[in-house]
Design a protein around this motif. Structure first.
Motif, short mmCIF file in Angstrom:
data_model
loop_
_atom_site.label_atom_id
_atom_site.label_comp_id
_atom_site.label_asym_id
_atom_site.label_seq_id
_atom_site.Cartn_x
_atom_site.Cartn_y
_atom_site.Cartn_z
N TYR A 73 0.87 -1.07 0.10
CA TYR A 73 0.00 -0.04 0.00
C TYR A 73 0.82 1.36 0.23
O TYR A 73 0.17 2.28 0.02
N GLY A 74 2.20 1.17 -0.02
CA GLY A 74 3.00 2.23 -0.26
C GLY A 74 3.13 3.09 1.08
O GLY A 74 3.28 4.42 0.96
N ARG A 89 -13.24 14.69 8.86
CA ARG A 89 -13.37 15.85 7.92
C ARG A 89 -12.26 16.11 7.13
O ARG A 89 -11.08 15.73 7.31
N GLY A 90 -12.35 16.93 6.10
CA GLY A 90 -11.46 17.18 5.32
C GLY A 90 -11.10 16.01 4.31
O GLY A 90 -11.84 15.12 4.34
N GLU A 91 -10.22 15.95 3.40
CA GLU A 91 -10.13 15.03 2.44
C GLU A 91 -9.52 13.56 3.07
O GLU A 91 -8.60 13.49 3.64
N GLN A 92 -10.37 12.52 2.72
CA GLN A 92 -10.14 11.27 3.31
C GLN A 92 -9.28 10.35 2.30
O GLN A 92 -9.52 10.64 0.95
N SER A 93 -8.56 9.32 2.78
CA SER A 93 -8.05 8.44 2.00
C SER A 93 -8.57 6.95 2.14
O SER A 93 -8.41 6.45 3.05
N GLN A 94 -9.10 6.53 0.85
CA GLN A 94 -9.89 5.29 1.39
C GLN A 94 -8.73 4.29 1.14
O GLN A 94 -8.79 3.16 1.59
N LYS A 95 -7.59 4.65 0.34
CA LYS A 95 -6.48 3.39 0.35
C LYS A 95 -5.94 3.44 1.88
O LYS A 95 -5.74 2.25 2.17
N LEU A 115 -5.66 -0.29 4.05
CA LEU A 115 -4.60 -0.61 4.44
C LEU A 115 -5.04 -1.02 5.93
O LEU A 115 -4.87 -1.89 6.68
N VAL A 116 -5.39 -0.02 6.80
CA VAL A 116 -6.09 -0.29 8.23
C VAL A 116 -7.12 -1.61 8.26
O VAL A 116 -6.74 -2.45 9.22
N GLY A 117 -7.56 -1.61 7.61
CA GLY A 117 -8.64 -2.86 7.46
C GLY A 117 -7.80 -4.25 7.29
O GLY A 117 -8.15 -5.07 7.91
N LYS A 118 -6.95 -4.35 6.18
CA LYS A 118 -6.06 -5.50 5.96
C LYS A 118 -5.41 -5.80 7.34
O LYS A 118 -5.33 -7.03 7.61
N LEU A 119 -5.04 -4.98 7.84
CA LEU A 119 -3.92 -5.20 8.93
C LEU A 119 -5.02 -5.47 10.21
O LEU A 119 -4.48 -6.40 11.07
N LEU A 120 -5.96 -5.06 10.52
CA LEU A 120 -6.71 -5.39 11.65
C LEU A 120 -7.55 -7.01 11.18
O LEU A 120 -7.67 -7.61 12.09
#
Length: 295
Positions: free
Chosen positions: A86-87, A127-133, A137-142
């Motif tokens: 995921y860089g 809030r603000g610009e969110q990163s789905q990527k 990554l968080v979901g994969k690790l959890l």
């Protein structure tokens, strides 16, 4: 003792630059080579709940801050492969949070990686610009953390501290914070979480590094001196003292402070216990201040 500690604090320095960059260290970890000391921490929403996981390179895991689990090398390889895929090394330190941050809970997700002396933390703020990527990554690790077998959950804080001393629980499960008033309105703060410590001085200098497991056991033993008291423990002392030690979310808080009026029996007894431990605590902090930076 206070004067000696202040002299040490004045001479103490800050961390030196690491020998390798974080990006280089993460690339090596993704190939299966990582240092003996390190941790990958992740928190965020997964399957409808806010979860947390710490993957220690020692093979210990702390799931949802309350359960010690075993982390095999295959899982660690998957963790680093996912971070590399995921860089993570090229991600900014923060997503979101603009243009209108508030005073409420802001962190939606977090990934922190510490490999030896190098580290990187990425936050996603509401809030603000969110990163789905990043959320993927968080979901994969959890998801990897939830596949690990059931672990150990102590029933009370004193039991957990005993288990650390008996090697039934890993020192990585202990967190602690010690605040000492070393001179009037001058404070030194020590904290440790997963063997990584921070020592902050009244002049603004900060000393960090890895705490050897035997030193963690010293903290567990010191806290157990208050095993027979309720928590929090309050007692009269000429200068402010605060000691908080917890294992997997269960702990004891010990507070010394100026006292108004006549202290009760438990406070007097607690004051006597602290008096017998104070030199050990100050020596503990003094020795950390003398440790070479980053070690």
């Amino acid at each position: 003792m206070h004067l000696a500690l202040l002299m040490v604090l004045a001479a103490s320095g800050v961390n030196t630059e690491p020998a390798v960059s974080f990006k280089q260290a993460l690339a090596r970890a993704a190939e299966g080579f990582w240092p003996p000391l390190g941790v990958v921490e992740v928190e965020g929403f997964w399957a409808g709940e806010y979860r947390n996981m710490k993957f220690f390179l020692s093979g210990v895991g702390v799931r949802n801050r309350r359960e010690q689990v075993a982390v095999d090398r295959t899982t660690l390889k998957k963790v680093f492969h996912t971070l590399n895929q995921y860089g993570f090394a090229d991600m900014p330190d923060q997503f979101g949070g603009k243009p209108r941050p508030t005073h409420g809970p802001e962190v939606r997700a977090l990934v922190r990686v510490r490999l030896g002396e190098v580290e990187k933390t990425v936050l996603q703020i509401r809030r603000g610009e969110q990163s789905q990527k990043f959320l993927e990554l968080v979901g994969k690790l959890l998801a990897l953390s939830q596949k690990l077998p059931q672990g150990i959950v102590p029933s009370r804080w004193s039991e957990a501290l005993h288990w650390i001393l008996e090697d039934r629980l890993a020192p990585e499960t202990l967190t602690a914070e010690v605040v000492l008033e070393t001179a009037p309105k001058v404070f030194t703060t020590f904290s440790v979480d997963g063997l990584w410590f921070s020592l902050a001085f009244g002049d603004g200098k900060v000393h960090t590094g890895w705490l050897p497991p035997p030193r963690v056991k010293e903290l567990a033993k010191l806290a157990l001196a208050f095993e027979k008291f309720g928590s929090p423990v309050r007692f009269p002392w000429e200068r402010h003292v605060n000691l908080h030690v917890a294992v997997l979310g269960q702990g004891v808080e010990v507070m010394g402070m100026s006292w108004a009026g006549e202290p009760g029996g438990e406070a007097v007894n607690a004051s006597q216990v602290w008096s017998s431990l104070a030199d050990e605590v100050y020596s503990f902090v003094k020795e950390l201040a003398l440790t070479p930076a980053g070690h």
